[in-house]
Scaffold this motif. Structure first.
Motif, PDB file in Angstrom:
ATOM      1  N   TRP A  21      -1.295   3.641  -6.505  1.00 52.12           N
ATOM      2  CA  TRP A  21       0.071   3.547  -5.990  1.00 52.12           C
ATOM      3  C   TRP A  21       0.449   2.128  -5.575  1.00 52.12           C
ATOM      4  CZ3 TRP A  21       4.381   6.318  -6.059  1.00 52.12           C
ATOM      5  CH2 TRP A  21       4.301   7.683  -6.321  1.00 52.12           C
ATOM      6  N   ALA A  22      -0.544   1.271  -5.359  1.00 53.52           N
ATOM      7  CA  ALA A  22      -0.244  -0.058  -4.799  1.00 53.52           C
ATOM      8  C   ALA A  22       0.805  -0.782  -5.636  1.00 53.52           C
ATOM      9  CB  ALA A  22      -1.520  -0.891  -4.703  1.00 53.52           C
ATOM     10  N   GLY A  23       1.873  -1.167  -4.977  1.00 51.69           N
ATOM     11  CA  GLY A  23       2.960  -1.859  -5.664  1.00 51.69           C
ATOM     12  C   GLY A  23       3.997  -0.924  -6.277  1.00 51.69           C
ATOM     13  N   HIS A  24       3.771   0.387  -6.137  1.00 49.99           N
ATOM     14  CA  HIS A  24       4.695   1.353  -6.754  1.00 49.99           C
ATOM     15  C   HIS A  24       5.262   2.357  -5.759  1.00 49.99           C
ATOM     16  CE1 HIS A  24       3.568   0.168 -10.898  1.00 49.99           C
ATOM     17  NE2 HIS A  24       2.360   0.005 -10.396  1.00 49.99           N
ATOM     18  N   ALA A  25       4.942   2.216  -4.483  1.00 49.97           N
ATOM     19  CA  ALA A  25       5.329   3.239  -3.501  1.00 49.97           C
ATOM     20  C   ALA A  25       6.839   3.217  -3.258  1.00 49.97           C
ATOM     21  CB  ALA A  25       4.570   3.015  -2.197  1.00 49.97           C
ATOM     22  N   PRO A  26       7.386   4.355  -2.826  1.00 48.30           N
ATOM     23  CA  PRO A  26       8.845   4.451  -2.682  1.00 48.30           C
ATOM     24  C   PRO A  26       9.418   3.644  -1.522  1.00 48.30           C
ATOM     25  CG  PRO A  26       7.785   6.497  -1.975  1.00 48.30           C
ATOM     26  CD  PRO A  26       6.722   5.652  -2.594  1.00 48.30           C
ATOM     27  N   VAL A  27       8.580   3.297  -0.559  1.00 50.33           N
ATOM     28  CA  VAL A  27       9.071   2.546   0.597  1.00 50.33           C
ATOM     29  C   VAL A  27       7.875   1.771   1.157  1.00 50.33           C
ATOM     30  CG1 VAL A  27       8.706   4.505   2.180  1.00 50.33           C
ATOM     31  CG2 VAL A  27      10.437   2.803   2.750  1.00 50.33           C
ATOM     32  N   LEU A  28       8.165   0.629   1.748  1.00 53.12           N
ATOM     33  CA  LEU A  28       7.094  -0.288   2.165  1.00 53.12           C
ATOM     34  C   LEU A  28       6.104   0.378   3.137  1.00 53.12           C
ATOM     35  CD1 LEU A  28       6.192  -3.163   1.669  1.00 53.12           C
ATOM     36  CD2 LEU A  28       7.931  -3.952   3.280  1.00 53.12           C
ATOM     37  N   GLU A  29       6.615   1.205   4.027  1.00 51.82           N
ATOM     38  CA  GLU A  29       5.724   1.893   4.978  1.00 51.82           C
ATOM     39  C   GLU A  29       4.688   2.739   4.238  1.00 51.82           C
ATOM     40  OE1 GLU A  29       8.904   1.459   5.368  1.00 51.82           O
ATOM     41  OE2 GLU A  29       9.296   0.901   7.465  1.00 51.82           O
ATOM     42  N   GLU A  30       5.075   3.264   3.085  1.00 54.02           N
ATOM     43  CA  GLU A  30       4.131   4.088   2.314  1.00 54.02           C
ATOM     44  C   GLU A  30       3.133   3.234   1.534  1.00 54.02           C
ATOM     45  OE1 GLU A  30       3.507   7.484   2.493  1.00 54.02           O
ATOM     46  OE2 GLU A  30       4.708   6.990   4.245  1.00 54.02           O
ATOM     47  N   GLU A  31       3.491   2.008   1.215  1.00 51.06           N
ATOM     48  CA  GLU A  31       2.492   1.098   0.648  1.00 51.06           C
ATOM     49  C   GLU A  31       1.343   0.966   1.649  1.00 51.06           C
ATOM     50  OE1 GLU A  31       2.273  -0.250  -2.266  1.00 51.06           O
ATOM     51  OE2 GLU A  31       4.291  -0.403  -3.091  1.00 51.06           O
ATOM     52  N   VAL A  32       1.732   0.785   2.914  1.00 48.07           N
ATOM     53  CA  VAL A  32       0.720   0.611   3.960  1.00 48.07           C
ATOM     54  C   VAL A  32      -0.055   1.917   4.158  1.00 48.07           C
ATOM     55  CG1 VAL A  32       0.328   0.039   6.391  1.00 48.07           C
ATOM     56  CG2 VAL A  32       2.099  -1.171   5.111  1.00 48.07           C
ATOM     57  N   ALA A  33       0.675   3.021   4.247  1.00 45.06           N
ATOM     58  CA  ALA A  33       0.028   4.303   4.570  1.00 45.06           C
ATOM     59  C   ALA A  33      -0.916   4.759   3.452  1.00 45.06           C
ATOM     60  CB  ALA A  33       1.094   5.369   4.827  1.00 45.06           C
ATOM     61  N   LEU A  34      -0.466   4.695   2.207  1.00 40.67           N
ATOM     62  CA  LEU A  34      -1.306   5.184   1.097  1.00 40.67           C
ATOM     63  C   LEU A  34      -2.544   4.303   0.934  1.00 40.67           C
ATOM     64  CD1 LEU A  34       1.499   6.089  -1.498  1.00 40.67           C
ATOM     65  CD2 LEU A  34       0.141   7.685  -0.135  1.00 40.67           C
ATOM     66  N   ALA A  35      -2.368   2.991   1.111  1.00 33.06           N
ATOM     67  CA  ALA A  35      -3.521   2.098   1.015  1.00 33.06           C
ATOM     68  C   ALA A  35      -4.497   2.372   2.154  1.00 33.06           C
ATOM     69  CB  ALA A  35      -3.065   0.640   1.052  1.00 33.06           C
TER      70      ALA A  35
END
Lengths: 233, 343
Positions: A21-35
């Motif tokens: 998902w890195a770089g493809h998440a729907p919102v920046l907070e989810e980039e952080v959360a999924l990582a």
């Protein structure tokens, strides 16, 4: 031994999928959360695989048929709702399982006691998103339902007893079903009603039978390591 | 107390500021900057200062999130689990930096949505360095060593920038960046001391990333559009060329320790200056990449736009859910905002 491999492979494979998902998440907070979730899982995988042998040899040099992860965790990400459905099913399972392991005195008690705190967060993250997507817009409701329905048939395998993991699997199944049903209903969604596994496939991932997308995932994951035999990184 | 607050500004008749009052505000602002006081969001500031900060902070935030792409390109292929964990944590840090910087920029009266819209429309920039591709695993190391190294050289002085929220965000970001820089260096060291193929991979990456990294400091001082005013406002503390030379001085001995060469035959110690001289930079390439003709400009922006557009239904759902559940007080359910992870 086989238990550490099963639980370790679950964490390793799901971590890899979430890393996609890195770089493809729907919102920046989810980039952080999924990582963040991916990192927690990778940490668990490294500890579990180290019980068995060299973590890199196990991750990068085993063939597909030697992996013992659930088929659920190897499923491709799909859209965000599909990923969240996979997260809900797996994190509730892992949370209930690790709670039981942490309370016991088996070889995984210490690891589970640490991991259960991380997993509680993963579960909360998934549940909050199921609620938002289920009870959000008509489109998100439909996508969330599709995600839950599409992955349902991979959930039966979660409760196939793993040798060396000393828990009451029936109780685990009951607890999981109650928890998942409750979230799904609060999200104004319909609990899936189909079979939880294909007739031939129950427990297949744990026995080294995987789905087509998994081979491609491993090809990507292992390629560089295998291209330089014996190198250290 | 840094300067005159916005409230004081509106105390004039009918909210207008007459010439004398305007002069007083400007004088107070100038005095605050001269005294190295911090300008805070509620302080009065010249419109051009605000605009310049928004431009720079938005570009910085955009660079963090676009910068995730070239490195994320290797997450799924990282050659060991340890390296995979390090890389994932790094890419996560960049998303976190994006969050702080968008928040800091929002204190100037713009919103994250507005900035993202401008990025997607090509009206705000991100660092050109991310328009170069990561072709091998060693590029992950070269980015850490050189690109993060150049970024730190640029950014450490920003911790003393005159605008408070930006300066404070930079303190935390710089700590994490220096960690990334050391990790990149250590990755390259392992490759350089590894097999012949690994060494070659490392050297090739350094060859490709060296010149673009030097360009990260921006055009030469005599051709830099924003430099003079930014220095006067103490947003910027050192000139582009000063920082670039400082960076070369840092890298030369590090390259020697790495056992790698820098692809510039003209690098030599200048006894008189006490610094290194280096060869001529190809500014045509810099201008071309800036104009959109770099190897990955289209790809980077297209991926960013796609992630944003494909995520629209998720953001809409979160907003709709929040609305429903604030409209029905006491309703149980998810919190109004997307859950933010604690790293």
């Amino acid at each position: 031994m086989s238990a550490a491999l099963a639980l370790g492979d679950d964490a390793l494979v799901l971590s890899h999928r979430l890393g996609e998902w890195a770089g493809h998440a729907p919102v920046l907070e989810e980039e952080v959360a999924l990582a963040n979730i991916a990192l927690d899982l990778l940490g668990q995988a490294r500890m579990l695989l180290s019980f068995v042998g060299d973590e890199d040899e196990l991750a990068f040099l085993r063939e597909e048929r030697s992996f013992r992860n659930l088929q659920l965790v190897e499923q491709p990400n799909g859209d965000f709702a599909h990923t969240i459905a996979r997260q809900l099913y797996f994190s509730v399972y892992q949370h209930l399982l690790y709670e039981r392991l942490a309370a016991g005195e088996g070889e995984f008690a210490d690891l589970a006691a640490k991991a259960v705190k991380e997993v509680a967060y993963h579960r909360d993250h998934a549940e909050q998103w199921v609620l938002r997507l289920g009870d959000g817009t008509a489109e998100s409701h439909e996508r969330m339902q599709r995600g839950l329905d599409g992955l349902w048939r991979f959930t039966g395998e979660l409760f196939e007893p793993v040798e060396g993991v000393d828990v009451d699997w029936q109780a685990l199944r009951d607890g999981w079903l109650a928890a998942v049903t409750s979230v799904v209903e609060r999200a104004t969604l319909t609990p899936p009603s189909g079979p939880q596994s294909g007739a031939w496939a129950a427990g297949a991932g744990r026995q080294g039978l995987h789905t087509e997308p998994f081979g491609k995932m491993l090809a990507e994951m292992q390629h560089l390591h295998r291209s330089h035999p014996g190198a250290s990184w | 107390m840094a300067a005159v607050t916005a409230d004081q500004r509106t105390q004039g008749t009918a909210g207008t500021v007459d010439e004398a009052a305007a002069a007083a505000l400007t004088a107070a602002f100038d005095a605050a900057v001269a005294a190295d006081d911090r300008i805070e969001p509620r302080d009065w500031m010249p419109d051009a200062y605000r605009a310049s900060l928004v431009r720079q902070m938005a570009q910085h935030a955009h660079s963090e999130i676009i910068g995730m792409q070239p490195e994320a390109n290797w997450i799924t292929r990282a050659p060991s689990l340890r390296r995979k964990a390090i890389l994932m944590a790094k890419v996560q840090d960049e998303a976190g930096h994006g969050l702080y910087l968008y928040s800091a920029a929002e204190t100037l009266g713009t919103s994250r949505e507005e900035m993202l819209d401008k990025l997607h429309a090509g009206r705000q920039r991100y660092s050109s360095i991310f328009n170069y591709p990561t072709l091998t695993w060693a590029d992950v190391g070269a980015i850490g060593w050189l690109v993060d190294g150049a970024a730190i050289t640029n950014q450490v002085p920003l911790c003393r920038c005159s605008y408070g929220p930006y300066a404070r965000a930079m303190v935390r970001i710089c700590k994490e960046e220096s960690f990334h820089q050391r990790q990149g260096y250590e990755l390259l060291l392992a490759l350089s001391r590894g097999t012949a193929a690994q060494h070659e991979m490392a050297q090739d990456a350094v060859n490709r990333w060296w010149w673009p990294s030097l360009m990260m400091f921006g055009p030469p001082d005599d051709a830099s559009a924003h430099s003079a005013q930014s220095m006067a406002w103490k947003i910027k503390r050192h000139s582009n060329d000063e920082l670039r030379r400082r960076f070369v001085d840092i890298c030369v001995p590090q390259a020697q320790t790495l056992g790698l060469t820098l692809p510039d035959p003209d690098i030599r110690w200048n006894e008189e200056l006490g610094q290194h001289d280096y060869g001529a930079i190809d500014w045509t390439e810099f201008q071309e990449v800036l104009k959109g003709n770099g190897p990955c400009n289209e790809q980077r922006l297209a991926q960013r736009r796609a992630a944003h557009e494909e995520g629209a239904w998720v953001r809409d759902a979160a907003a709709a859910y929040a609305e429903k559940h604030t409209a029905r007080p006491g309703a149980s359910g998810a919190t109004a905002h997307p859950v933010e992870a604690t790293a």
